[in-house]
Design a protein around this motif. Structure first.
Motif, mmCIF file in Angstrom:
data_model
loop_
_atom_site.group_PDB
_atom_site.id
_atom_site.type_symbol
_atom_site.label_atom_id
_atom_site.label_comp_id
_atom_site.label_asym_id
_atom_site.label_seq_id
_atom_site.Cartn_x
_atom_site.Cartn_y
_atom_site.Cartn_z
ATOM 1 N N PHE A 137 51.332 38.631 42.043
ATOM 2 C CA PHE A 137 50.185 37.905 42.576
ATOM 3 C C PHE A 137 50.666 36.609 43.184
ATOM 4 O O PHE A 137 51.427 35.871 42.555
ATOM 5 C CB PHE A 137 49.172 37.600 41.469
ATOM 6 C CG PHE A 137 48.408 38.796 41.026
ATOM 7 C CD1 PHE A 137 47.198 39.115 41.609
ATOM 8 C CD2 PHE A 137 48.912 39.627 40.047
ATOM 9 C CE1 PHE A 137 46.487 40.230 41.220
ATOM 10 C CE2 PHE A 137 48.220 40.756 39.639
ATOM 11 C CZ PHE A 137 47.000 41.057 40.225
ATOM 12 N N LEU A 138 50.191 36.361 44.375
ATOM 13 C CA LEU A 138 50.654 35.198 45.093
ATOM 14 C C LEU A 138 49.567 34.145 45.075
ATOM 15 O O LEU A 138 48.415 34.432 45.375
ATOM 16 C CB LEU A 138 50.933 35.622 46.530
ATOM 17 C CG LEU A 138 52.106 34.961 47.219
ATOM 18 C CD1 LEU A 138 53.312 35.009 46.322
ATOM 19 C CD2 LEU A 138 52.394 35.677 48.518
ATOM 20 N N GLY A 139 49.946 32.950 44.712
ATOM 21 C CA GLY A 139 49.014 31.854 44.897
ATOM 22 C C GLY A 139 48.190 31.510 43.687
ATOM 23 O O GLY A 139 48.033 32.294 42.764
ATOM 24 N N THR A 140 47.678 30.311 43.772
ATOM 25 C CA THR A 140 46.904 29.781 42.661
ATOM 26 C C THR A 140 45.590 30.548 42.534
ATOM 27 O O THR A 140 45.081 31.089 43.504
ATOM 28 C CB THR A 140 46.614 28.297 42.912
ATOM 29 O OG1 THR A 140 46.030 27.737 41.756
ATOM 30 C CG2 THR A 140 45.669 28.115 44.096
ATOM 31 N N ARG A 141 45.069 30.572 41.326
ATOM 32 C CA ARG A 141 43.861 31.350 41.079
ATOM 33 C C ARG A 141 42.749 30.452 40.558
ATOM 34 O O ARG A 141 43.001 29.393 40.003
ATOM 35 C CB ARG A 141 44.142 32.425 40.041
ATOM 36 C CG ARG A 141 45.279 33.351 40.430
ATOM 37 C CD ARG A 141 45.432 34.425 39.397
ATOM 38 N NE ARG A 141 44.220 35.199 39.293
ATOM 39 C CZ ARG A 141 43.853 36.143 40.146
ATOM 40 N NH1 ARG A 141 44.620 36.425 41.169
ATOM 41 N NH2 ARG A 141 42.726 36.803 39.999
ATOM 42 N N PRO A 142 41.526 30.927 40.718
ATOM 43 C CA PRO A 142 40.450 30.194 40.063
ATOM 44 C C PRO A 142 40.652 30.288 38.556
ATOM 45 O O PRO A 142 41.075 31.330 38.050
ATOM 46 C CB PRO A 142 39.196 30.950 40.499
ATOM 47 C CG PRO A 142 39.663 32.291 40.961
ATOM 48 C CD PRO A 142 41.058 32.101 41.447
ATOM 49 N N THR A 143 40.398 29.195 37.870
ATOM 50 C CA THR A 143 40.534 29.260 36.419
ATOM 51 C C THR A 143 39.310 29.970 35.858
ATOM 52 O O THR A 143 38.381 30.296 36.576
ATOM 53 C CB THR A 143 40.628 27.846 35.823
ATOM 54 O OG1 THR A 143 39.540 27.076 36.317
ATOM 55 C CG2 THR A 143 41.923 27.187 36.212
ATOM 56 N N GLY A 144 39.323 30.207 34.578
ATOM 57 C CA GLY A 144 38.162 30.839 33.957
ATOM 58 C C GLY A 144 38.468 32.269 33.569
ATOM 59 O O GLY A 144 39.068 33.023 34.328
ATOM 60 N N PHE A 145 38.039 32.602 32.402
ATOM 61 C CA PHE A 145 38.321 33.902 31.802
ATOM 62 C C PHE A 145 37.876 35.065 32.700
ATOM 63 O O PHE A 145 38.625 35.996 32.957
ATOM 64 C CB PHE A 145 37.605 33.965 30.452
ATOM 65 C CG PHE A 145 37.882 35.209 29.698
ATOM 66 C CD1 PHE A 145 39.164 35.482 29.229
ATOM 67 C CD2 PHE A 145 36.869 36.124 29.450
ATOM 68 C CE1 PHE A 145 39.428 36.641 28.530
ATOM 69 C CE2 PHE A 145 37.131 37.287 28.754
ATOM 70 C CZ PHE A 145 38.405 37.548 28.294
ATOM 71 N N GLU A 146 36.660 34.957 33.205
ATOM 72 C CA GLU A 146 36.074 36.051 33.987
ATOM 73 C C GLU A 146 36.910 36.409 35.212
ATOM 74 O O GLU A 146 36.963 37.560 35.621
ATOM 75 C CB GLU A 146 34.658 35.658 34.446
ATOM 76 C CG GLU A 146 33.551 36.066 33.504
ATOM 77 C CD GLU A 146 33.652 37.528 33.067
ATOM 78 O OE1 GLU A 146 33.871 38.387 33.937
ATOM 79 O OE2 GLU A 146 33.525 37.793 31.858
ATOM 80 N N ASN A 147 37.521 35.393 35.800
ATOM 81 C CA ASN A 147 38.282 35.625 37.023
ATOM 82 C C ASN A 147 39.662 36.217 36.766
ATOM 83 O O ASN A 147 40.351 36.608 37.701
ATOM 84 C CB ASN A 147 38.443 34.313 37.794
ATOM 85 C CG ASN A 147 37.136 33.867 38.391
ATOM 86 O OD1 ASN A 147 36.417 34.670 38.967
ATOM 87 N ND2 ASN A 147 36.817 32.589 38.234
ATOM 88 N N ASN A 148 40.050 36.230 35.531
ATOM 89 C CA ASN A 148 41.429 36.619 35.263
ATOM 90 C C ASN A 148 41.612 37.675 34.188
ATOM 91 O O ASN A 148 42.705 38.161 33.992
ATOM 92 C CB ASN A 148 42.238 35.371 34.888
ATOM 93 C CG ASN A 148 42.314 34.391 36.035
ATOM 94 O OD1 ASN A 148 42.840 34.726 37.083
ATOM 95 N ND2 ASN A 148 41.754 33.208 35.861
ATOM 96 N N LYS A 149 40.539 38.046 33.529
ATOM 97 C CA LYS A 149 40.734 38.973 32.410
ATOM 98 C C LYS A 149 41.212 40.340 32.891
ATOM 99 O O LYS A 149 41.951 41.012 32.188
ATOM 100 C CB LYS A 149 39.481 39.080 31.548
ATOM 101 C CG LYS A 149 38.368 39.882 32.144
ATOM 102 C CD LYS A 149 37.237 40.078 31.135
ATOM 103 C CE LYS A 149 36.076 40.789 31.820
ATOM 104 N NZ LYS A 149 34.841 40.769 31.080
ATOM 105 N N HIS A 150 40.818 40.711 34.103
ATOM 106 C CA HIS A 150 41.310 42.011 34.593
ATOM 107 C C HIS A 150 42.821 41.984 34.801
ATOM 108 O O HIS A 150 43.474 43.015 34.749
ATOM 109 C CB HIS A 150 40.578 42.435 35.872
ATOM 110 C CG HIS A 150 40.758 41.500 37.026
ATOM 111 N ND1 HIS A 150 40.183 40.248 37.082
ATOM 112 C CD2 HIS A 150 41.460 41.630 38.181
ATOM 113 C CE1 HIS A 150 40.514 39.664 38.221
ATOM 114 N NE2 HIS A 150 41.285 40.472 38.907
ATOM 115 N N ILE A 151 43.337 40.790 35.011
ATOM 116 C CA ILE A 151 44.784 40.686 35.191
ATOM 117 C C ILE A 151 45.494 40.734 33.846
ATOM 118 O O ILE A 151 46.568 41.323 33.708
ATOM 119 C CB ILE A 151 45.123 39.402 35.959
ATOM 120 C CG1 ILE A 151 44.477 39.524 37.337
ATOM 121 C CG2 ILE A 151 46.623 39.217 36.076
ATOM 122 C CD1 ILE A 151 44.863 38.479 38.302
#
Lengths: 336, 336
Positions: free
Chosen positions: A122-136
DNA sequence: CTAATTAATGTAACTGTTTTCAGTAACTTA
DNA sequence: TAAGTTACTGAAAACAGTTACATTAATTAG
C-alpha cells in the motif's frame, strides 16, 4: 500447440517428474540427466505454463501495488523504485489506483486475492480510524502486506516509512537557523497520519526554540498545488505575515511558489520548504528546498522487504524507519 | 481448504459441469437450477480459481503496460486513464518500466507472454528504425498490441495518438498570431517519431507564414527539464535572441521557464509553449501554455480500444488520431 | 555377504476449472 | 404411437504442471 513438459520428457527420454525436478531444482537429479534435460529445454525454448504451475503453487510471482492517486507525483517516484527492485527478482506488479476511494480499494483487494498475488504494497498515508483500516488488518492475516509511509499498530502489516515528526522538525529548525521566526505551515488533513506527524514536528521545533505558536500560521489545505496556492494567499492576507513557509508536501510547495511569484514576490521575500523530494523539484523555480523522503529508495526497500517476508526470511522489525534529510536548494534565504 | 466448484456442486446437488455453466452463463441451464446454484455460490462466497480457469482459457484478464520511464510525467497521466478504464472492465494492469532499454523491454515482453496477458499497450514514442521495432511487429502477430503516441506502419499494431505535426503547427501559429517572428524550438532527438513530427510542424508553420528558418533557433536536447534549461541558456547566448520558445515537451518547458526566471527574466520577456499538458502544468509559473495531447483521455481510449480488439470487435481503423488543442494559459505574451 | 541406506528416477494422483460427448426426459411432428 | 427434436444435465477427458509414493540400483555398515 505449445510445448509442454511432456514434450521435453519424451525428447530427453526421462519422465515428466524428472523434468519438473530439473525445472524446480528440487531433490536430487544426477548431473548427467539434469544437463540432458536442460539442453532439450533450451533447444525447444520451453517455458512452463504459469497457470498449471499456479494451480499447485498458488502463486505466480506477482505483487499488487495499491495507491491513492497517480497524479500525486510522489507515487510514480516510489513505484519506480518498487518496479526496479521487483523486476530484478522476477516479480511483476499489478498496479491499482484507488482514487482515494475505500470502496475501490476493497474491490482491488478482492481481485488481487483472486489473482493470488504473493503480497500487497500500500502506497501512501491513510486516513486514521479503525473503520478505514480494519480490512487491511484482516488482509494481513492472509498474505504479506506492506505499507509505505504509514503503518497499522499491532497488526501483521510491515512498514517502510520516514520519521515525519523529525522531518518537519528539521525543516523548521533550518528556517530558525536562517533567522526566521515567523514560520507558516501549510498542512494537509490531520486525519491522515502523515499530516498529524508533521504538525507535531512543526510544533516541537517551535517549542524547543521557545517560539510561541501562532495559530494563524497553521493552515489546512488539500495537499496539492491548489492547496499551496490558496494557503499562500491566506498567509499573505495576514497583517503579520510569516517570512518562511513550510509545506507538508512538495506539491503544496509548488503551488505556494506559484502564488508567491504571481503576487510579485520571490523566494527572496518568502522562503519555502517542501516535503518529499519528488524528482522534478530540483528543476523548478531555481530548485526548491525540501525534506527528502527518498521516494525511490523507499520503493526499493519496500520491494526488497516484502520479498523477504514472502520468502519467510526472519526480519528484525516489522517497521523500517528512515531518517529524512533536508535537500537544500535555493528556495530559502537567510533573514538579515 | 479453499472452496471449489465441487463443493458448490455437492451442496447444490448438481454436477460440477452445471456449476461451471452457471459461472460462465454458457448454454442453457434451467432458471431453477441456475438460481439454486447461484444461491449456494453466494452463500459460500465462492470465487473460481483463476489458475484453473487460465489453464484452459489461457487468459486471466490482464493487460501489460510497457513504458519507458515513470519519471516522465506524461506517462502517469496516461496510465491513470488506462487504469480507470480497465478497472471498469475488470482487467488488471501489469506495469513495466523499461528505463528506455530495449533489452529490458524484450525481457518484459517475454514475461508478459508467459503470464498470458490478453494484450500489451506500449506507452510513448519509440526510436525509429526496423531493428528497434521488429520484435514488436512479431509480437503483434501473437496478441493484441496497441501503441500510444506512435505506430508501426504496415503492422498489426493498433495506435492511439495525436497529430503532432499539427500540434506543433498550432503552437507556432499561435506565437505568430501574437506577433512573434523569432521563435526558438527546443526539440528532442529526431530519431524518435514524435520529435521528427514536431520539427515538421514547426517548419511548416514558418514556411506557410513565409518566415525564413533560422537554424540557430532549433536546438536538440534531452526532452526533460535539463534539456529545457540548457536550451534556453543556448538561446539566450545568441546575438539575435528569439522572443518566443516552443518546446517539444512539457518538461522541457518547465526547465526552460526555470532558466528564464533564473536569468532574471519572466514570460513577459520570453513566451513559452510546452507540449503534452501534464496535470501539473496548470499550477506552475502562473500556468504554462501548452499543446494538449489529452493524456488521460488518450489512456482511456487506448484501454477501450485494446479491449475491443481482444473481444474481436471489428474496428474501422487501426490508428486513432486525435486532434491536439492549445491549452492557453499565461506563459505567452503579445509582442508590442 | 547380507541388510540397511541412499540416490535417482518413474508412476500416478492431484491441483480446479472448462468442455465435449452422451444420455435422459419432455415435447413435437407425422 | 413411433420417431425426431429440444432442453437440460452429468461423466469424463482435457488443460500442464507438482509431488507423494514406489521402485530400482548403487553404496555403505555390520
Amino acid at each position: 500447440m505449445p510445448i509442454t513438459i511432456r514434450d521435453i520428457a519424451e525428447k530427453a527420454n526421462v519422465s515428466i517428474a524428472t523434468v519438473s525436478r530439473v525445472l524446480n531444482n528440487s531433490s536430487q537429479v544426477s548431473k548427467e540427466t539434469k544437463d540432458k534435460v536442460e539442453k532439450v529445454i533450451k533447444e525447444l525454448n520451453f517455458k512452463p505454463n504459469v497457470f498449471a504451475r499456479g494451480l499447485i503453487k498458488k502463486s505466480i510471482n506477482t505483487i499488487g501495488v495499491i495507491l491513492p492517486d497517480l497524479n500525486n507525483l510522489f507515487y510514480p517516484a516510489v513505484i519506480k523504485g518498487i518496479e526496479d527492485e521487483l523486476e530484478k527478482q522476477n516479480y511483476n506488479i499489478f498496479l491499482c489506483n484507488t482514487d482515494e476511494s475505500i470502496t475501490k480499494e476493497k474491490k482491488y483487494i478482492k481481485t488481487l486475492l483472486e489473482k493470488h498475488v504473493d503480497g500487497i504494497i500500500f502506497l501512501g498515508t491513510r486516513p486514521t480510524g479503525f473503520e478505514n483500516n480494519k480490512h487491511i488488518v484482516e488482509l494481513s492475516k492472509k498474505l504479506p502486506v506492506l505499507m509505505i509511509n504509514d503503518y497499522i499498530i499491532g497488526s501483521n502489516v510491515y512498514s517502510v516509512m520516514t520519521d515525519e515528526v523529525n522531518g518537519a522538525y528539521k525543516a523548521v529548525n533550518y528556517f530558525l537557523s536562517l533567522g526566521h521566526k515567523k514560520i507558516g505551515f501549510i498542512n494537509g488533513n490531520v486525519d491522515f497520519t502523515t499530516y498529524k506527524y508533521k504538525l507535531r514536528g512543526y510544533k516541537k521545533a517551535l517549542e524547543d526554540n521557545k517560539i510561541p505558536l501562532n495559530e494563524k500560521y497553521v493552515i489546512n489545505e488539500t495537499p496539492y498545488e491548489k492547496g499551496g496556492y490558496l494557503g499562500v494567499k491566506k498567509l499573505l492576507s495576514l497583517k503579520d505575515r510569516p517570512t518562511a513557509i513550510f509545506t507538508a508536501s512538495d506539491q503544496i510547495a509548488i503551488g505556494a511558489m506559484n502564488a508567491i511569484f504571481e503576487s510579485g514576490y520571490s523566494s527572496d521575500d518568502f522562503s519555502v520548504i517542501g516535503y518529499g523530494d519528488i524528482p522534478i523539484l530540483n528543476e523548478l523555480y531555481s530548485g526548491l528546498t525540501t525534506v527528502n523522503q527518498f521516494p525511490y529508495y523507499t520503493g526499493q526497500l519496500a520491494a526488497e522487504t516484502i520479498i523477504k517476508v514472502i520468502n519467510q526470511e526472519e526480519l528484525k522489525q516489522r517497521k523500517i524507519i528512515l531518517e529524512p534529510e533536508l535537500s537544500i536548494r535555493k528556495s530559502c534565504k537567510a533573514l538579515i
